[in-house]
Enzyme design. Structure first.
Site, mmCIF file in Angstrom:
data_model
loop_
_atom_site.group_PDB
_atom_site.id
_atom_site.type_symbol
_atom_site.label_atom_id
_atom_site.label_comp_id
_atom_site.label_asym_id
_atom_site.label_seq_id
_atom_site.Cartn_x
_atom_site.Cartn_y
_atom_site.Cartn_z
ATOM 1 C CD GLU A 1 -2.877 0.923 2.480
ATOM 2 O OE1 GLU A 1 -3.201 1.937 3.111
ATOM 3 O OE2 GLU A 1 -3.285 -0.218 2.766
ATOM 4 C CD GLU B 1 -3.122 7.999 5.923
ATOM 5 O OE1 GLU B 1 -3.910 7.307 6.576
ATOM 6 O OE2 GLU B 1 -1.899 8.065 6.158
ATOM 7 C CD1 TRP C 1 -11.367 7.431 5.844
ATOM 8 C CD2 TRP C 1 -11.961 6.648 7.847
ATOM 9 N NE1 TRP C 1 -10.217 7.187 6.551
ATOM 10 C CE2 TRP C 1 -10.548 6.694 7.765
ATOM 11 C CE3 TRP C 1 -12.560 6.173 9.006
ATOM 12 C CZ2 TRP C 1 -9.731 6.305 8.832
ATOM 13 C CZ3 TRP C 1 -11.734 5.779 10.065
ATOM 14 C CH2 TRP C 1 -10.344 5.845 9.968
ATOM 15 C CB THR D 1 -9.176 5.356 15.148
ATOM 16 O OG1 THR D 1 -8.641 4.045 14.998
ATOM 17 C CG2 THR D 1 -9.644 5.869 13.798
#
Length: 394
Positions: free
Chosen positions: A128, A132, A216, A227
């Site tokens: 990956e 972000e 999201w 998170t």
């Protein structure tokens, strides 16, 4: 931290289990991990370049929705990924994979505490490469990478200070070769990752990838504390809607082929076989840096401005330097018997010897063309089991 935009089966967890739910708190997934078992081939991008200007509308032949909530399209801003309420996580991904090359995304990130905008390259074995954007950090972008789903440490991320990410469109580019990953913003290099620096290459992203775009709520109150903290705090949905805009996308595929197949369980680029490979000039493994202001960005464009034609990105962009082709026929396999390619021609399977010397046909796919008429190969359907999400980390 990690931005996860793909469906299917979960990887191992870090610091305890994270519940799967309709809120898009799933982790990154793969429907079949080719380092664990034999998997079907991946549908490939069979030409060297694909481009789409989302201001002209969607391209349903080349993209599919894998998130919760819809993506809308506007003539001024392009694709709008909007969180209107709890549970929304609009996400799209390419219907094909590419094998080394460049992904260029012209994007304006979303605002909002806890809101995460993402651009992700991801393979079936969980290699990956990420961009972000955290909604509460208007002048910062994060970069990240993962190899083979290895989440034993969380020291791969980087942060780059820059101009306004939420009010201006910038050109975010990833150049990906067998030896180096380079992240660019508006043509300027902001980070590099060498093969040897990723655990001696073991964690270096090196297998065919899809491109995923999405948004999201990392700050959703049901997410793990780690998170929420990384995302900047708890999201207050009454302050929405929160929207990420993607104006255009361009992908250069250094190894155009109808499909990619993992010939063993190693997860090495050397194990990747390709079908219906064509020959021709090839891009060099490192692009020329784009001058500030070219190819969509410079210091960014204000909301609503439109300084380019609406026809999408074309082959007139910043060129790649070409070099000679080196390939082998040793990978031709009898297993190709019985497969029929476009026009009724048999598919020849060729094992890639060095992606530094890939092959390239002359034509270009632009948004709106049909994959089914070009591939001559039955597509592999992706099954969306959940939406977007995140691992808790410290």
């Amino acid at each position: 931290m990690r931005c996860s935009l793909s469906p299917s089966w979960p990887r191992s967890l870090l610091l305890g289990a994270v519940a799967l739910c309709a809120l898009a708190t799933a982790q990154t997934y793969t429907s079949c991990n080719p380092t664990a078992k034999r998997c079907p081939p991946d549908v490939g991008l069979p030409v060297p370049k694909y481009s789409i200007d989302f201001r002209n509308g969607p391209d349903n032949n080349h993209w599919s929705s894998v998130g919760t909530g819809s993506v809308t399209y506007t003539p001024n801003f392009g694709a709008a990924f909007t969180i209107n309420k709890q549970g929304d996580s609009p996400t799209i991904e390419t219907a094909w994979y590419f094998f080394f090359g460049r992904a260029e995304v012209h994007l304006r990130a979303a605002s909002g505490t806890g809101i995460v905008s993402c651009v992700v390259l991801e393979s079936d074995d969980l290699d990956e490469i990420d961009w972000e954007w955290i909604g509460g950090e208007r002048k910062e972008v994060q970069t990240n990478y993962f190899g083979k789903g290895n989440t034993t440490t969380w020291d791969r991320g980087g942060k780059t200070a820059m101009g306004d990410t939420q009010g201006l469109i910038h050109n975010y580019t990833i150049d990906w070769t067998p030896s180096l990953v380079t992240w660019y913003i508006d043509g300027a290099i902001v980070r590099t990752l060498a093969y040897q620096d990723a655990l001696g290459g073991r964690n270096f992203p090196q297998t065919p990838m899809r491109l995923k775009l999405g948004i999201w709520a990392g700050g959703d109150s049901n997410n793990p504390n780690g998170t929420i903290d990384w995302a900047g705090g708890v999201t207050n949905y009454t302050q929405g809607p929160f929207t990420m805009y993607v104006e255009s996308v361009s992908v250069t595929n250094l190894n155009p082929a109808a499909s990619y197949f993992y010939s063993d369980l190693s997860g090495s680029w050397k194990s990747i076989s390709m079908t219906n490979v064509t020959t021709g000039p090839v891009p060099n493994q490192a692009p020329k840096p784009m001058p500030v202001g070219e190819s969509g960005g410079g210091q960014g464009r204000e909301k609503g401005t439109d300084k380019r034609d609406k026809g999408g990105i074309t082959s007139d962009e910043e060129p790649f330097v070409t070099h000679d082709v080196t390939e082998t026929a040793s990978g031709v396999a009898s297993s190709a018997t019985g497969f029929v390619g476009h026009g009724g021609n048999p598919i020849i399977t060729t094992t890639m010897v060095s992606p530094d010397h890939p092959t390239e046909p002359a034509n270009i796919i632009s948004g709106g063309s049909s994959l089914t008429t070009r591939f001559g190969l039955v597509g592999i359907l992706s099954v969306a089991v959940c939406t977007v999400g995140m691992l808790a980390a410290v």
